[in-house]
Design a protein around this motif. Sequence first.
Motif, PDB file in Angstrom:
ATOM      1  N   THR A 109      26.704 -81.949 -63.453  1.00  0.00           N
ATOM      2  CA  THR A 109      27.737 -81.012 -63.894  1.00  0.00           C
ATOM      3  C   THR A 109      28.319 -81.441 -65.233  1.00  0.00           C
ATOM      4  OG1 THR A 109      28.307 -80.443 -61.615  1.00  0.00           O
ATOM      5  CG2 THR A 109      29.976 -80.008 -63.292  1.00  0.00           C
ATOM      6  N   GLU A 110      28.530 -82.746 -65.388  1.00  0.00           N
ATOM      7  CA  GLU A 110      29.122 -83.270 -66.613  1.00  0.00           C
ATOM      8  C   GLU A 110      28.250 -82.976 -67.828  1.00  0.00           C
ATOM      9  OE1 GLU A 110      28.692 -84.950 -63.841  1.00  0.00           O
ATOM     10  OE2 GLU A 110      30.764 -85.163 -63.131  1.00  0.00           O
ATOM     11  N   LEU A 111      26.953 -83.225 -67.678  1.00  0.00           N
ATOM     12  CA  LEU A 111      26.042 -82.986 -68.803  1.00  0.00           C
ATOM     13  C   LEU A 111      25.972 -81.501 -69.142  1.00  0.00           C
ATOM     14  CD1 LEU A 111      23.930 -83.924 -70.835  1.00  0.00           C
ATOM     15  CD2 LEU A 111      22.202 -83.745 -69.026  1.00  0.00           C
ATOM     16  N   LEU A 112      25.862 -80.662 -68.134  1.00  0.00           N
ATOM     17  CA  LEU A 112      25.772 -79.225 -68.370  1.00  0.00           C
ATOM     18  C   LEU A 112      27.022 -78.715 -69.071  1.00  0.00           C
ATOM     19  CD1 LEU A 112      24.360 -76.510 -68.013  1.00  0.00           C
ATOM     20  CD2 LEU A 112      25.422 -76.339 -65.748  1.00  0.00           C
ATOM     21  N   LEU A 113      28.189 -79.110 -68.569  1.00  0.00           N
ATOM     22  CA  LEU A 113      29.431 -78.649 -69.185  1.00  0.00           C
ATOM     23  C   LEU A 113      29.564 -79.156 -70.613  1.00  0.00           C
ATOM     24  CD1 LEU A 113      32.056 -78.914 -66.298  1.00  0.00           C
ATOM     25  CD2 LEU A 113      31.178 -76.833 -67.386  1.00  0.00           C
ATOM     26  N   ASP A 114      29.133 -80.392 -70.840  1.00  0.00           N
ATOM     27  CA  ASP A 114      29.205 -80.963 -72.180  1.00  0.00           C
ATOM     28  C   ASP A 114      28.383 -80.130 -73.158  1.00  0.00           C
ATOM     29  OD1 ASP A 114      29.840 -83.239 -74.065  1.00  0.00           O
ATOM     30  OD2 ASP A 114      27.641 -83.340 -74.085  1.00  0.00           O
ATOM     31  N   ARG A 115      27.158 -79.771 -72.748  1.00  0.00           N
ATOM     32  CA  ARG A 115      26.271 -79.003 -73.632  1.00  0.00           C
ATOM     33  C   ARG A 115      26.775 -77.568 -73.806  1.00  0.00           C
ATOM     34  NH1 ARG A 115      21.585 -82.186 -73.782  1.00  0.00           N
ATOM     35  NH2 ARG A 115      22.407 -84.320 -73.703  1.00  0.00           N
ATOM     36  N   VAL A 116      27.272 -76.988 -72.714  1.00  0.00           N
ATOM     37  CA  VAL A 116      27.777 -75.615 -72.789  1.00  0.00           C
ATOM     38  C   VAL A 116      29.023 -75.541 -73.675  1.00  0.00           C
ATOM     39  CG1 VAL A 116      28.955 -73.814 -71.453  1.00  0.00           C
ATOM     40  CG2 VAL A 116      26.800 -74.775 -70.630  1.00  0.00           C
ATOM     41  N   GLN A 117      29.942 -76.482 -73.496  1.00  0.00           N
ATOM     42  CA  GLN A 117      31.168 -76.457 -74.281  1.00  0.00           C
ATOM     43  C   GLN A 117      30.888 -76.704 -75.758  1.00  0.00           C
ATOM     44  OE1 GLN A 117      33.355 -79.275 -71.879  1.00  0.00           O
ATOM     45  NE2 GLN A 117      34.469 -77.656 -70.799  1.00  0.00           N
ATOM     46  N   ALA A 118      29.890 -77.548 -76.048  1.00  0.00           N
ATOM     47  CA  ALA A 118      29.501 -77.778 -77.451  1.00  0.00           C
ATOM     48  C   ALA A 118      28.946 -76.490 -78.056  1.00  0.00           C
ATOM     49  CB  ALA A 118      28.471 -78.896 -77.533  1.00  0.00           C
ATOM     50  N   ASN A 125      33.421 -71.429 -83.881  1.00  0.00           N
ATOM     51  CA  ASN A 125      33.505 -71.748 -85.310  1.00  0.00           C
ATOM     52  C   ASN A 125      32.759 -70.715 -86.148  1.00  0.00           C
ATOM     53  OD1 ASN A 125      34.924 -74.033 -84.586  1.00  0.00           O
ATOM     54  ND2 ASN A 125      33.188 -75.410 -84.778  1.00  0.00           N
ATOM     55  N   THR A 126      31.564 -70.337 -85.678  1.00  0.00           N
ATOM     56  CA  THR A 126      30.764 -69.344 -86.399  1.00  0.00           C
ATOM     57  C   THR A 126      31.489 -68.004 -86.441  1.00  0.00           C
ATOM     58  OG1 THR A 126      28.691 -70.420 -85.760  1.00  0.00           O
ATOM     59  CG2 THR A 126      28.559 -68.111 -86.431  1.00  0.00           C
TER      60      THR A 126
END
Length: 202
Positions: A109-118, A125-126
């Motif tokens: 979950t941590e990795l997925l959320l990290d990538r999704v939030q990035a 920003n775009t």
Amino acid sequence: MNTQPCVFVVDDDDAVRDSLGLVFETAELAYQTFASAECFLESYCPDQPGCLVLDVNMPGLDGHELQAELIRRHIHLPIIFLTAYGDIPMTVRAMKAGAVDFLTKPVSTELLLDRVQAALQSEINTYAQAMKGQALCNRLNGLTSRELEIMGMVVAGLTNKEIARRLGISHRTVEIHRAKVMEKTGATNLLELARIYEACRL
């Protein structure tokens, strides 16, 4: 237009969609789930910022085909592939086509959320930059064609006398037009005027 970034989950597995939905709901992220690529394409609004969490092997359009279709439609939505059947060639293919990540199930979950939030932050920003550019361009809506013409010459570095000679008008008329351009665009100096001009690519 809905400007809140959203996580779009496309996976034909009901359990996976439910599980991912719970993850994003717990993280207080807006999300939508779709059982097929076709369902996603039917409902997605191109102006909606977000990211796509996408399975590869699905009935109908598979993940790679959906990615290709989005490219064909000029929809630049960040894609995070999430599949149980990933391999190096598949990963390379997806990344070369513009995917931001390729994760293999099961994923923490941590990795997925990290990538999704990035991915969402990048989209935010775009979007902000696009809106800023649009706001700059909106300043030009009130300019006449002559004022736009003179603006281009001013930005190119021509003096009022040079502009007057090229256009066959008086020096005073150029001054009036130039003042109107500065007033309507809200530019306080030549550098700011040039920035607005370049941002709108006149």
